[in-house]
Design a protein around this motif. Structure first.
Motif, PDB file in Angstrom:
ATOM      1  N   ILE A 235      14.449  -9.746 -18.640  1.00 47.69           N
ATOM      2  CA  ILE A 235      13.020 -10.041 -18.488  1.00 47.69           C
ATOM      3  C   ILE A 235      12.683 -11.300 -19.278  1.00 47.69           C
ATOM      4  CG2 ILE A 235      12.479  -8.459 -20.412  1.00 47.69           C
ATOM      5  CD1 ILE A 235       9.800  -7.893 -19.011  1.00 47.69           C
ATOM      6  N   ASP A 236      11.833 -12.147 -18.725  1.00 46.07           N
ATOM      7  CA  ASP A 236      11.398 -13.344 -19.448  1.00 46.07           C
ATOM      8  C   ASP A 236      10.584 -12.944 -20.665  1.00 46.07           C
ATOM      9  OD1 ASP A 236      12.607 -15.019 -17.697  1.00 46.07           O
ATOM     10  OD2 ASP A 236      10.782 -15.708 -16.708  1.00 46.07           O
ATOM     11  N   GLY A 237      10.648 -13.778 -21.698  1.00 48.02           N
ATOM     12  CA  GLY A 237       9.956 -13.439 -22.937  1.00 48.02           C
ATOM     13  C   GLY A 237       8.532 -13.966 -23.006  1.00 48.02           C
ATOM     14  N   ASP A 238       7.969 -14.401 -21.889  1.00 43.58           N
ATOM     15  CA  ASP A 238       6.647 -15.016 -21.955  1.00 43.58           C
ATOM     16  C   ASP A 238       5.528 -14.086 -21.486  1.00 43.58           C
ATOM     17  OD1 ASP A 238       7.177 -14.963 -19.301  1.00 43.58           O
ATOM     18  OD2 ASP A 238       7.017 -17.108 -18.967  1.00 43.58           O
ATOM     19  N   LEU A 239       5.880 -12.819 -21.262  1.00 48.21           N
ATOM     20  CA  LEU A 239       4.921 -11.806 -20.835  1.00 48.21           C
ATOM     21  C   LEU A 239       4.309 -12.088 -19.469  1.00 48.21           C
ATOM     22  CD1 LEU A 239       3.184 -10.809 -24.187  1.00 48.21           C
ATOM     23  CD2 LEU A 239       4.878  -9.527 -22.903  1.00 48.21           C
ATOM     24  N   GLN A 240       4.950 -12.946 -18.682  1.00 48.02           N
ATOM     25  CA  GLN A 240       4.503 -13.095 -17.293  1.00 48.02           C
ATOM     26  C   GLN A 240       4.947 -11.880 -16.499  1.00 48.02           C
ATOM     27  OE1 GLN A 240       5.939 -17.223 -16.315  1.00 48.02           O
ATOM     28  NE2 GLN A 240       4.091 -17.198 -15.092  1.00 48.02           N
ATOM     29  N   ASP A 241       6.124 -11.394 -16.855  1.00 46.17           N
ATOM     30  CA  ASP A 241       6.611 -10.151 -16.272  1.00 46.17           C
ATOM     31  C   ASP A 241       6.226  -9.037 -17.230  1.00 46.17           C
ATOM     32  OD1 ASP A 241       7.903 -11.891 -14.525  1.00 46.17           O
ATOM     33  OD2 ASP A 241       9.730 -11.883 -15.718  1.00 46.17           O
TER      34      ASP A 241
ATOM     35  N   GLU B 140       3.068  -7.192 -10.117  1.00 43.86           N
ATOM     36  CA  GLU B 140       2.181  -8.336 -10.226  1.00 43.86           C
ATOM     37  C   GLU B 140       2.608  -9.239 -11.366  1.00 43.86           C
ATOM     38  OE1 GLU B 140      -2.044  -7.419 -10.249  1.00 43.86           O
ATOM     39  OE2 GLU B 140      -1.667  -6.263  -8.428  1.00 43.86           O
ATOM     40  N   ARG B 141       2.800 -10.490 -11.076  1.00 43.95           N
ATOM     41  CA  ARG B 141       3.198 -11.430 -12.115  1.00 43.95           C
ATOM     42  C   ARG B 141       1.930 -12.018 -12.727  1.00 43.95           C
ATOM     43  NH1 ARG B 141       6.865 -16.602 -12.810  1.00 43.95           N
ATOM     44  NH2 ARG B 141       8.304 -15.643 -14.259  1.00 43.95           N
ATOM     45  N   HIS B 142       1.907 -12.060 -14.045  1.00 40.97           N
ATOM     46  CA  HIS B 142       0.699 -12.524 -14.719  1.00 40.97           C
ATOM     47  C   HIS B 142       0.817 -13.965 -15.169  1.00 40.97           C
ATOM     48  CE1 HIS B 142      -1.065  -8.562 -14.669  1.00 40.97           C
ATOM     49  NE2 HIS B 142       0.129  -8.093 -14.978  1.00 40.97           N
ATOM     50  N   GLU B 143      -0.301 -14.420 -15.737  1.00 42.57           N
ATOM     51  CA  GLU B 143      -0.281 -15.744 -16.326  1.00 42.57           C
ATOM     52  C   GLU B 143       0.538 -15.694 -17.603  1.00 42.57           C
ATOM     53  OE1 GLU B 143      -3.924 -18.107 -16.969  1.00 42.57           O
ATOM     54  OE2 GLU B 143      -4.708 -16.887 -15.330  1.00 42.57           O
ATOM     55  N   ARG B 144       1.047 -16.838 -17.991  1.00 41.83           N
ATOM     56  CA  ARG B 144       1.697 -16.940 -19.269  1.00 41.83           C
ATOM     57  C   ARG B 144       0.715 -16.515 -20.351  1.00 41.83           C
ATOM     58  NH1 ARG B 144       5.271 -19.476 -22.022  1.00 41.83           N
ATOM     59  NH2 ARG B 144       7.227 -19.870 -20.975  1.00 41.83           N
ATOM     60  N   PHE B 145       1.195 -15.733 -21.316  1.00 37.66           N
ATOM     61  CA  PHE B 145       0.323 -15.245 -22.376  1.00 37.66           C
ATOM     62  C   PHE B 145      -0.084 -16.406 -23.277  1.00 37.66           C
ATOM     63  CE2 PHE B 145      -0.230 -13.299 -26.574  1.00 37.66           C
ATOM     64  CZ  PHE B 145      -1.212 -12.393 -26.269  1.00 37.66           C
TER      65      PHE B 145
END
Ligand code: UDP
Ligand code: MG
Length: 316
Positions: free
Chosen positions: A98-104, A201-206
């Motif tokens: 998982i990416d570490g940017d909280l988009q996922d 749902e993919r979110h915006e970068r935190f």
């Protein structure tokens, strides 16, 4: 170890701690839903040579809490290699990336895991809607996946990134694939076994901003195509046959004009145009060959894929 979660981190100081807190929540979900205990659940942060405080934050977390490790790479290696380092060191029967940017959203890992338990070796997360991404990025990404699908015979799912969960037998094959120009989502499709997608749902970068600049995206797209398809190489032969054929038709026309009409053939403009176009086509074909040759050159050096500075975790 039941599950390992691999998290690439590059200059994510604004997110790292928040990510950790969300991960603690995910641990609770795993305990309640699947009876996976703390010591059966490891999180592997991989620091990709960050130049901000990411390393300090992750080191502190990993040395303080059981179940977290920090793999610190010697310098910036890029997203795909960073993920590879994490997967190589993961001990779990299942491995999530998982990416570490909280988009996922990390909580989705639990849903992926549930689907995995139904008997799928790979469950990849499919983006339902993408918030906060430019039209340009969405469009180019779509276009790229469509082209890739046409050019290759591996079926790479559309609208998926590297956010997914995989079984140990898939991970074992993946770690044996040592190629340098890695297009991991494609490599996993290529491995096979039952695979399925799950929408999220993919979110915006935190916080922070994307590290995939346009030039990185183009390089990544080239890696994807060249490592799965030799079609671009064949393109040169197709183009060659086509231009030779057009040349042949044109010759017939010139012979006809010369023999049966009084028209004087004027050459300069048409010759220059033809020379320029052919020159362009030849250079493009050469460049194509160069792309492949460069990759072969990289592979033959047999350098290690990544260099680990150290692994940090709590002493037990
Ligand atoms: N990343 C990395 N090394 C890099 C670039 C990015 O480890 O050289 C990490 C980054 O911290 C993030 C993930 O890879 O966790 C995806 O990067 P990003 O969010 O910039 O890509 P995007 O989501 O925009 O495709
Ligand atoms: Mg991102």
């Amino acid at each position: 170890m039941k599950i390992s979660v691999v998290v690439p981190m590059y200059n994510e100081e604004g997110i790292a701690h928040q990510f950790f807190e969300r991960m603690e929540g995910v641990r609770k979900i795993f305990l309640e839903r699947f009876n996976v205990k703390r010591e059966e659940f490891e999180v592997l942060f991989v620091n990709d040579g960050s130049s901000d405080r990411t390393f300090d934050i992750l080191k502190k977390i990993s040395e303080e809490y059981i179940g977290y490790s920090l793999i610190n790479l010697s310098r910036n290696h890029g997203h795909q290699i960073t993920i590879t380092a994490g997967i190589d060191l993961a001990k779990g029967d299942t491995v999530a990336v998982i990416d570490g940017d909280l988009q996922d959203p990390p909580e989705t890992i639990a849903d992926l895991y549930a689907k995995h338990l139904e008997g799928f070796d790979v469950v990849y997360a499919v983006r339902k809607k993408r918030e906060g991404e430019t039209f340009f990025k969405l469009f180019t990404a779509k276009l790229f996946y469509r082209i890739l699908k046409k050019l290759t015979n591996v079926n790479i799912p559309v609208d998926t990134g590297d956010f997914r969960i995989m079984s140990r037998r898939v991970v074992n094959v993946l770690t044996s694939m040592k190629e340098r120009h890695r297009f991991i989502r494609g490599m996993i499709s290529w491995i096979g076994f039952p695979q399925t997608g799950l929408e999220y749902e993919r979110h915006e970068r935190f916080s922070g901003e994307t590290k995939y600049t346009l030039s990185k995206m183009i390089k990544f797209a080239f890696d994807g195509i060249t490592s799965f398809s030799a079609v671009p190489l064949r393109l040169a032969s197709y183009l060659g046959v086509l231009t030779a054929f057009i040349g042949f038709l044109y010759t017939l026309e010139i012979i006809y004009v010369k023999l049966f009409t009084d028209t004087i053939i004027q050459g300069w403009a048409s010759i220059v145009i033809i020379v320029l176009i052919l020159g362009g086509v030849q250079l493009i074909a050469l460049g194509m060959i160069g792309e492949y040759l460069g990759r072969v050159h990289d592979e033959t050096k047999h350098r290690p894929l990544y260099i680990i500075e150290n692994v940090y975790q709590k002493d037990v």
